[in-house]
Enzyme design. Structure first.
Site, PDB file in Angstrom:
ATOM      1  N   TRP A 115     -23.625  84.086  -9.276  1.00  0.00           N
ATOM      2  CA  TRP A 115     -22.306  83.896  -9.891  1.00  0.00           C
ATOM      3  C   TRP A 115     -22.056  84.970 -10.949  1.00  0.00           C
ATOM      4  O   TRP A 115     -20.996  85.614 -10.979  1.00  0.00           O
ATOM      5  CB  TRP A 115     -22.284  82.505 -10.511  1.00  0.00           C
ATOM      6  CG  TRP A 115     -20.947  82.008 -10.973  1.00  0.00           C
ATOM      7  CD1 TRP A 115     -19.712  82.505 -10.657  1.00  0.00           C
ATOM      8  CD2 TRP A 115     -20.730  80.886 -11.826  1.00  0.00           C
ATOM      9  NE1 TRP A 115     -18.745  81.758 -11.277  1.00  0.00           N
ATOM     10  CE2 TRP A 115     -19.333  80.757 -11.995  1.00  0.00           C
ATOM     11  CE3 TRP A 115     -21.572  79.974 -12.473  1.00  0.00           C
ATOM     12  CZ2 TRP A 115     -18.773  79.745 -12.777  1.00  0.00           C
ATOM     13  CZ3 TRP A 115     -21.014  78.970 -13.244  1.00  0.00           C
ATOM     14  CH2 TRP A 115     -19.627  78.860 -13.396  1.00  0.00           C
ATOM     15  N   HIS A 173     -34.562  89.742 -13.873  1.00  0.00           N
ATOM     16  CA  HIS A 173     -35.131  88.486 -14.388  1.00  0.00           C
ATOM     17  C   HIS A 173     -36.193  88.783 -15.444  1.00  0.00           C
ATOM     18  O   HIS A 173     -36.833  87.868 -15.961  1.00  0.00           O
ATOM     19  CB  HIS A 173     -35.822  87.705 -13.265  1.00  0.00           C
ATOM     20  CG  HIS A 173     -34.915  87.167 -12.203  1.00  0.00           C
ATOM     21  ND1 HIS A 173     -33.756  86.495 -12.477  1.00  0.00           N
ATOM     22  CD2 HIS A 173     -35.028  87.169 -10.843  1.00  0.00           C
ATOM     23  CE1 HIS A 173     -33.191  86.117 -11.338  1.00  0.00           C
ATOM     24  NE2 HIS A 173     -33.937  86.518 -10.340  1.00  0.00           N
ATOM     25  N   SER A 205     -33.121  73.220  -8.569  1.00  0.00           N
ATOM     26  CA  SER A 205     -32.564  74.298  -7.757  1.00  0.00           C
ATOM     27  C   SER A 205     -33.693  75.183  -7.206  1.00  0.00           C
ATOM     28  O   SER A 205     -33.701  75.556  -6.038  1.00  0.00           O
ATOM     29  CB  SER A 205     -31.596  75.125  -8.613  1.00  0.00           C
ATOM     30  OG  SER A 205     -31.016  76.150  -7.864  1.00  0.00           O
TER      31      SER A 205
END
Ligand code: A3P
Length: 371
Positions: A115, A173, A205
């Site tokens: 997103w 990340h 998730s």
């Protein structure tokens, strides 16, 4: 031995993934020089090999624990990383040439990276593309700009990165404290937009992503929710501990608010217009009053919404190749996109424990996650 010999297979398949980026996306952006597959300099090749050898030597000496996607995670400078992520982090530390104008979408895994990438790409390049032919309609957000870790491991040449349009966009990340201080972090470093999420939703998730979507290495047995929960609570999760990851960027954002925009998935979900405007301002591209009147903010929010992206052909049937071994069906980047789905998976006992850890870890930091 040359870098190509070491990494041949990976580089070849990786380059296929980024051919589309080079061919379709970059030429449409302003101030671009179309990157060629430049000949690597000897200096570059040597620097890569030195780091690669260091990585090969250091890996067997690192503490290891059961992994999520890979068999093991290794503890490197305080964080648990897959072997590939250790290598990528070392390459970023010793080989990557950051530019002060670089912009990073930084996230802990499964916190809304897809997103955020879409939002940054659409916001930064909003004057370049018509909505009807927008690249996000035919390219998964992961293909719109490079993921630093795989790019640096697999692309074959960092001089290619030097020819990318300015400002260069990357996703990462890597925990903040593992990034090179001289070139990437601090007052004169790069710009970061950090997106994180309630740890209970991250855990669920992540667990579903690795098991149901078969991202976990095929020869490994499924990871039960109980096992995943234990590992997560101990901080043994990919690029984790989750709490240390979040705190690293949080503290840095307080020290350096002009360089790090700290966002929460839940806030973005609740008030997307507010946060997309804030994002644009932070990135030095505020929406003009005319753009606001024209509904451009709403259009970006709609374009990047879960409902829109997940219904596109490319995201229903395409795939994204991170490297030679790791290919993800695009549909697996879009599961439910909701806040609080953890309620359907975690027991009361699990909730109590994870909430307690969160409270203890974040105590005194000023950071909170909603229930
Ligand atoms: P769920 O598994 O809870 O549905 P990442 O992109 O970091 O891998 O994070 C994946 C999570 O973000 C998944 O959460 C996914 O559904 C959600 N997601 C993906 N695209 C999204 C979007 N456009 N808007 C909101 N959530 C999205």
């Amino acid at each position: 031995m040359s870098k190509e010999d070491l990494e041949d297979e990976g580089a070849t398949s990786f380059q296929k993934t980024y051919e589309k980026y080079r061919r379709d996306i970059i030429p449409a952006l302003p101030s671009h020089n179309l990157p060629e597959n430049k000949e690597e300099t000897n200096e570059e090749d040597e620097a890569y090999q030195k780091t690669y050898e260091k990585y090969r030597d250091i890996l067997p000496t690192l503490p290891k624990e059961k992994g999520w996607l890979t068999e093991y995670l290794f503890q490197y400078q305080g964080f648990w990383l897959s072997p590939g992520a250790v290598k990528a982090t070392m390459l970023v530390q010793h080989y990557f040439r950051a530019q002060p104008t670089d912009i990073f979408a930084a996230t802990p895994p499964k916190s809304g990276t897809t997103w955020l990438r879409a939002l940054i790409f659409a916001t930064m390049n909003r004057t370049q593309f018509e909505l009807s032919t927008h690249p996000l309609l035919t390219t998964n957000p992961h293909g719109c700009f490079p993921y630093l870790e795989t790019f640096i491991c697999e692309d074959g040449s960092i001089s290619n990165l030097d020819t990318f349009p300015c400002p260069r966009l990357f996703s990462t990340h890597i925990p903040y404290s593992l990034l090179p201080a001289e070139s990437m972090t601090g007052v004169s470093g790069c710009t970061f937009v950090y997106l994180c999420r309630n740890p209970k939703d991250v855990l669920v998730s992540k667990w579903i992503f690795i098991n149901i979507n078969k991202s976990r290495h095929k020869q490994l047995p499924a990871l039960s929710l109980e096992e995943a929960f234990e590992l997560f609570c101990q901080g043994t999760s990919h690029y984790g501990s989750f709490w240390e990851h979040v705190l690293g960027y949080w503290k840095a954002s307080l020290e350096n608010p002009k360089k790090i925009l700290f966002l929460k998935y839940e806030d973005l979900k609740n008030e997307p217009l507010v946060y997309v405007k804030r994002l644009a301002e932070f990135l030095g591209k505020p929406f003009t009053p005319e753009e606001e009147r024209n509904g451009d903010v709403e259009e970006i929010v709609r374009l990047c919404s879960f409902e829109n992206l997940s219904s596109l052909e490319i995201n229903k049937h395409g795939e994204h190749r991170f490297n030679s071994e790791y290919v993800v069906n695009n549909r697996d980047f879009f599961r439910k996109g909701q806040v609080g789905d953890w309620k359907n998976y975690l027991t009361d006992e699990m909730v109590k424990r994870i909430d307690q850890i969160t409270e203890e870890k974040l105590y005194g930091s000023g950071l909170r996650f909603g229930a």
